[in-house]
Every structure is written in structure tokens, then in C-alpha cells.
Design an enzyme around this catalytic site. Structure first.
Site, PDB file in Angstrom:
ATOM      1  N   ILE A  85       0.886  -1.169   0.000  1.00  0.00           N
ATOM      2  CA  ILE A  85       0.000   0.000   0.000  1.00  0.00           C
ATOM      3  C   ILE A  85       0.921   1.216   0.000  1.00  0.00           C
ATOM      4  O   ILE A  85       1.830   1.322   0.830  1.00  0.00           O
ATOM      5  CB  ILE A  85      -0.911   0.013   1.254  1.00  0.00           C
ATOM      6  N   LYS A 105       7.561   2.774  15.436  1.00  0.00           N
ATOM      7  CA  LYS A 105       6.767   3.934  15.840  1.00  0.00           C
ATOM      8  C   LYS A 105       7.579   4.946  16.653  1.00  0.00           C
ATOM      9  O   LYS A 105       8.427   4.572  17.450  1.00  0.00           O
ATOM     10  CB  LYS A 105       5.575   3.470  16.678  1.00  0.00           C
ATOM     11  N   ARG A 109      -0.557  -8.185  23.501  1.00  0.00           N
ATOM     12  CA  ARG A 109       0.126  -7.738  24.725  1.00  0.00           C
ATOM     13  C   ARG A 109      -0.219  -6.273  24.979  1.00  0.00           C
ATOM     14  O   ARG A 109      -0.869  -5.636  24.165  1.00  0.00           O
ATOM     15  CB  ARG A 109       1.639  -7.845  24.512  1.00  0.00           C
ATOM     16  N   VAL A 148       3.432  -0.186  24.012  1.00  0.00           N
ATOM     17  CA  VAL A 148       4.137   1.017  24.476  1.00  0.00           C
ATOM     18  C   VAL A 148       3.174   2.209  24.524  1.00  0.00           C
ATOM     19  O   VAL A 148       3.169   2.990  25.473  1.00  0.00           O
ATOM     20  CB  VAL A 148       5.316   1.338  23.517  1.00  0.00           C
ATOM     21  N   ARG A 202       7.971   9.309  21.953  1.00  0.00           N
ATOM     22  CA  ARG A 202       8.915   8.374  22.578  1.00  0.00           C
ATOM     23  C   ARG A 202      10.290   9.025  22.683  1.00  0.00           C
ATOM     24  O   ARG A 202      10.883   9.409  21.665  1.00  0.00           O
ATOM     25  CB  ARG A 202       9.041   7.101  21.731  1.00  0.00           C
TER      26      ARG A 202
HETATM   27  P1  ADP Z   1       5.823  -5.553  12.555  1.00  0.00           P
HETATM   28  O1  ADP Z   1       5.111  -6.639  13.294  1.00  0.00           O
HETATM   29  O2  ADP Z   1       7.219  -5.923  12.181  1.00  0.00           O
HETATM   30  O3  ADP Z   1       5.702  -4.219  13.225  1.00  0.00           O
HETATM   31  P2  ADP Z   1       3.644  -4.914  10.728  1.00  0.00           P
HETATM   32  O4  ADP Z   1       2.986  -5.914   9.874  1.00  0.00           O
HETATM   33  O5  ADP Z   1       2.909  -4.451  11.953  1.00  0.00           O
HETATM   34  O6  ADP Z   1       5.089  -5.443  11.139  1.00  0.00           O
HETATM   35  O7  ADP Z   1       4.008  -3.646   9.863  1.00  0.00           O
HETATM   36  C1  ADP Z   1       4.821  -2.589  10.337  1.00  0.00           C
HETATM   37  C2  ADP Z   1       4.708  -1.381   9.434  1.00  0.00           C
HETATM   38  O8  ADP Z   1       5.072  -1.708   8.079  1.00  0.00           O
HETATM   39  C3  ADP Z   1       3.318  -0.805   9.322  1.00  0.00           C
HETATM   40  O9  ADP Z   1       3.011   0.081  10.370  1.00  0.00           O
HETATM   41  C4  ADP Z   1       3.362  -0.096   7.982  1.00  0.00           C
HETATM   42  O10 ADP Z   1       4.021   1.141   8.109  1.00  0.00           O
HETATM   43  C5  ADP Z   1       4.244  -1.023   7.149  1.00  0.00           C
HETATM   44  N1  ADP Z   1       3.435  -2.001   6.382  1.00  0.00           N
HETATM   45  C6  ADP Z   1       3.035  -3.236   6.769  1.00  0.00           C
HETATM   46  N2  ADP Z   1       2.315  -3.847   5.791  1.00  0.00           N
HETATM   47  C7  ADP Z   1       2.252  -2.991   4.767  1.00  0.00           C
HETATM   48  C8  ADP Z   1       1.674  -3.036   3.436  1.00  0.00           C
HETATM   49  N3  ADP Z   1       1.018  -4.091   2.974  1.00  0.00           N
HETATM   50  N4  ADP Z   1       1.844  -1.948   2.645  1.00  0.00           N
HETATM   51  C9  ADP Z   1       2.539  -0.874   3.071  1.00  0.00           C
HETATM   52  N5  ADP Z   1       3.101  -0.777   4.281  1.00  0.00           N
HETATM   53  C10 ADP Z   1       2.979  -1.810   5.122  1.00  0.00           C
END
Ligand code: ADP
Length: 471
Positions: free
Chosen positions: A203, A237, A292, A295, A338
Site C-alpha cells: 500500500i 513507531k 500484549r 508502548v 517516545r
Molecule cells: P511488525 O510486526 O514488524 O511491526 P507490521 O505488519 O505491523 O510489522 O508492519 C509494520 C509497518 O510496516 C506498518 O506500520 C506499515 O508502516 C508497514 N506495512 C506493513 N504492511 C504494509 C503493506 N502491505 N503496505 C505498506 N506498508 C505496510
């Protein structure tokens, strides 16, 4: 009823749990590494037991030692905080097997939701939108290329067991796919030891918006609103706020419903977070569920007044949620910054060391969560997060201004921090307007650093000219 909790964590989250337990008249026993012997949580917990040397694998990750310590010292429950063992199904299972209450969901829930691909499957079945992508796991780069052709570039190759932004790589065209797959897989193997990979459509510059969920063991589930966590550096974040300025009220309602559906479909209990990416047209897609405390939970506490850690403990005791959905009132605006011990001018590299001087901000609408004190030594062995500032006000702009004032007031000497960097962020027009997405830091880090350097230089020159005048 729980009488004594073992806290298997450190730093600010250990303090957060200790303070909550004091209010609930629950005793606390903290396990700690030799590097943390002088830490504030060791001093504030009723009991503290050193369980090993500094490296996490020699202390905070020693499951059997932690369980033994709990049993030997009359603890009836374990709070894992975030990070470390908090999303480790094996640990949750060991707690259950030893008659200890794990303050979190069941081992089965952690297992199912911690595996991102299986969580995706569950969401799809329950009509929670997921990012278009692979059905199931991908075995190699060749298969990845085939699927990418079908869903269309750009794509994101992700590790099913990944976390903290690790184990994911973008591919914009077919000739990038092999590299992306191999790199993502290698990183996944080295960080989480799990090489299961899947694919999502990338995305473009999405927003990261998540919903805080609480569920009890009777099947009641409520949501406590959203958090916009789009200000990230390398998928990590930095700033979180609630409510999100980006989505419309209509989208917020739709997302809340989807988050509740997700949690209910899983049969979820405890505190949890349903994470979505949202595109510029407000289409939202589930990416993962965290099982969980997070933060950024104080942001939600500020706008709802709900003590999320307290609810987590009550749920673990088998009690019903203290709130029904209609009891939850969301008012005002909250932002968390943070504070890390790191040097923004040196690629944000960690900056451990002794705190020579400390002044913490305060005032209306300001909450500080920190383990810092004057004379404390920030350890090189752990995460560089040393404090969180949460600013709350009736309106967003006022919350930003309260945050700005707090950052201006805060003084930390002895280690480098990102305080100045974050202070300047509060003057960024896009941030002030709330028109940012996950690409914000990529686009603005350099500018903020240069702005900072220019500011420092101007101040130096002014000082020099004054000195000259004075002779
Ligand atoms: P993690 O568990 O390593 O934090 P996430 O799946 O929660 O991984 O994704 C972390 C970040 O990566 C998201 O907050 C977003 O910024 C980016 N992200 C994850 N999936 C997508 C996607 N399909 N397209 C664009 N950005 C993504």
C-alpha cells in the site's frame, strides 16, 4: 485472586505495572539482570531477584528460571510487559502448566495471532479486510514472482513471525523480487528464527491506524478507540496519537466494528491491538494483532480514563470487564512522543551512559512514564526507549503545544536524546495540520536535522557576537 505478581520485564513498563499493583494491593516481585541492579523498578518492587547477566538470553528470556523464581517465591501470576517473552506462546504455556496465571491471552491465542499468515486467514474468513496478497505461505522466490504477477507490483514480502519492522522487503518489479525475498527471509531467520514468508500488495504511503481492544474470559469484547501511529522511522513507531486526524468518523466507526469482529472471531481475551494500514482513500486492511500491552497504551488511557493494565490484571483473574462499550467515553486528544537515548545526528545510534542531570516536565495534561533518575546509567544492552511523554488536551493543537512546552522543559544531560529532534517536529506544518502518513519521517528527517543544525549555529553565532561586544 492474584496476590503476588512476578514482573518479567524492566524499564518504564515494569514501573507502570508495579504502580498499578500498588493501587490494587497486589505484591510485586521483579526479576532483573545484573545490568539493572540499580534500576528504579528494582527499588520500587516489594521483592527483586537477579536472574542472570545482561544479555536478554541470559536473563529476561530465561523461561525456566523465571517460572522457578515465581514458584519458589509464592507468586501466582506473571506479567510479561511488552517485548521479551510477552508474545511467546511457549512461555504462556509453561506458565499455565505450572499453575501460574499468565497476564495475557492463552498460549493458543498467542500462537494463532502471532503467526501473521494464520491471523490473515482468520480475518478473511470473518470478513475483516486484509491486504490483497498470497493465500498461505510462499516457498521460494519463483513462487513469489508468480503471485506478484497476479496481484500486481509493488509488493511487500513479509515474514509470518516478524516483528518490529523486521523481515519485510519491498519489490517494485519482477527483477527485484528474488533479492527482496532472500533478504526478507534471511532477516526473518536471524531475528525470529522463522523463515515462513507471505506476500501483501504494498500500500503506497499508508497510514498505520490501530484499535485498542479489551476482552474478558466470558466473551465480552470492547474497543477503546484508535491510535494513529504513522510517524515511524524504519517501520518503528515514534509518535502515536488518538483520535486519528486522518480518518472520517464514518471510517472510524467501520474500523472499530472490524476490529471488534476480529477480536471476537479469535475468541480474544486480555488487552490486545488490532493493527490496520489505511490508504489515501480510507480503505483499510488488517495487518496484524498484537496480543500484549503496547508502548503507546497511555494515549488511549488519556482519552478514555480506562486503566488498561488494571483491566489486564482483572481479566487474568477471571473477572468481567469493568466497562460495557456504552460506558466508554472518548474525550479530548492525546499524543505520545517516545524519548530515546540516541543520537539523531549519528543515524540515531544508541547513546548509553550515566545521567548527570535530569529535569522532567510536568503540568496540566502532561504524563511522563520513565525509569530515569539522576545518577542512573542507561544500559547499552536494551532498547533505547527511556521515557514517554503523553500530552492531553481538549483539542489536538493544544495537546501539541503542551507537548512542545514539555519537551522544551525536559533536560537530560549525560546521554544524547532525540528530545530536540522531537521538539522541532512540533513545529513542522504537516505535523501540526495532522496531514502525514508513514512516509513522513523518510521525507522529513533530513530537514529536521538540518533545521536543528542551522538553529544551533545561529545560537552559537549570537553568543559569539555578544562575547565580542562584552570584550
Ligand atoms: P511488525 O510486526 O514488524 O511491526 P507490521 O505488519 O505491523 O510489522 O508492519 C509494520 C509497518 O510496516 C506498518 O506500520 C506499515 O508502516 C508497514 N506495512 C506493513 N504492511 C504494509 C503493506 N502491505 N503496505 C505498506 N506498508 C505496510
Amino acid at each position: 485472586m492474584i496476590k503476588r505478581i512476578l514482573i518479567a520485564n524492566r524499564g518504564e513498563i515494569a514501573l507502570r505495572i508495579i504502580r498499578c499493583c500498588r493501587v490494587l494491593d497486589i505484591e510485586t516481585l521483579l526479576v532483573y539482570s545484573s545490568a539493572d541492579a540499580d534500576s528504579l523498578p528494582v527499588q520500587l518492587a516489594q521483592y527483586a531477584v537477579c536472574i542472570g547477566s545482561p544479555l536478554p538470553k541470559d536473563s529476561y528470556l530465561r523461561m525456566d528460571t523465571i517460572i522457578e523464581t515465581a514458584l519458589k517465591n509464592g507468586c501466582d501470576a506473571i506479567h510479561p510487559g511488552y517485548g521479551f517473552l510477552s508474545e511467546n506462546a511457549e512461555f504462556a504455556r509453561k506458565c499455565e502448566e505450572n499453575g501460574l496465571v499468565f497476564i495475557g491471552p492463552s498460549a493458543e491465542l498467542i500462537e494463532m495471532l502471532g503467526d501473521k499468515q494464520s491471523a490473515r486467514d482468520l480475518m478473511k474468513k470473518n470478513k475483516v479486510p486484509t491486504v490483497p496478497g498470497s493465500d498461505g505461505l510462499i516457498k521460494d522466490a519463483k513462487e513469489a514472482a508468480k503471485i506478484a504477477k497476479k496481484i500486481g507490483y509493488p509488493v511487500l514480502i513479509k515474514a509470518s513471525g516478524g516483528g518490529g519492522g523486521r523481515g519485510m522487503r519491498r519489490a517494485y518489479s519482477e527483477n527485484e523480487i528474488e533479492n527482496a525475498f532472500d533478504e526478507a527471509r534471511a532477516e526473518a531467520l536471524s531475528t525470529c528464527g522463522n523463515g515462513d514468508m507471505y506476500m501483501e500488495k504494498l500500500i503506497i504511503n499508508p497510514h498505520h491506524i490501530e484499535f485498542q481492544i479489551l476482552g474478558d474470559k466470558m466473551g465480552n469484547v470492547i474497543e477503546l478507540g484508535d491510535r494513529d501511529c504513522s510517524i515511524q522511522r524504519r517501520n518503528q513507531k515514534m509518535v502515536e496519537e488518538s483520535p486519528s486526524k486522518f480518518i472520517s468518523e464514518k471510517t472510524r466507526k467501520k474500523m472499530a466494528k472490524a476490529a471488534l469482529r476480529a477480536a471476537k472471531a479469535a475468541g480474544y481475551y486480555s488487552a490486545g491491538t488490532v493493527e490496520f494500514v489505511v490508504d489515501d482513500k480510507e480503505n483499510f486492511y488488517f495487518i496484524e494483532m498484537n496480543t500484549r500491552i503496547q508502548v503507546e497504551h497511555p494515549v488511549t488511557e488519556a482519552i478514555t480514563g480506562v486503566d488498561i493494565v488494571k483491566e489486564q490484571i482483572r481479566i487474568a483473574e477471571g473477572l468481567a470487564l469493568s466497562y460495557k462499550q456504552e460506558d466508554v467515553k472518548k474525550t479530548g486528544h492525546a499524543i505520545e512522543f517516545r524519548i530515546n537515548a540516541e543520537n539523531p545526528f549519528n543515524n540515531f545510534s544508541p547513546s548509553p551512559g550515566e545521567i548527570k542531570y535530569l529535569h522532567l516536565p510536568d503540568g496540566i495534561g502532561i504524563r511522563v512514564e520513565t525509569m530515569l533518575y539522576q545518577g542512573y546509567t542507561v544500559s547499552p544492552y536494551y532498547d533505547s526507549l527511556v521515557a514517554k511523554i503523553i500530552a492531553y488536551a481538549p483539542k489536538r493543537l493544544e495537546a501539541i503545544k503542551r507537548m512542545r512546552a514539555a519537551l522544551e522543559e525536559m533536560m537530560v544531560e549525560g546521554v544524547d536524546t532525540n528530545i530536540e529532534f522531537l521538539f522541532l517536529l512540533t513545529f513542522n506544518p504537516e505535523f501540526i495540520k495532522g496531514s502525514y502518513d508513514t512516509s513522513f519521517m523518510e521525507k522529513n528527517t533530513k530537514g529536521l536535522l538540518e533545521w536543528n543544525l542551522a538553529g544551533r549555529k545561529a545560537a552559537e553565532e549570537a553568543e559569539k557576537s555578544l562575547e565580542k561586544e562584552a570584550g
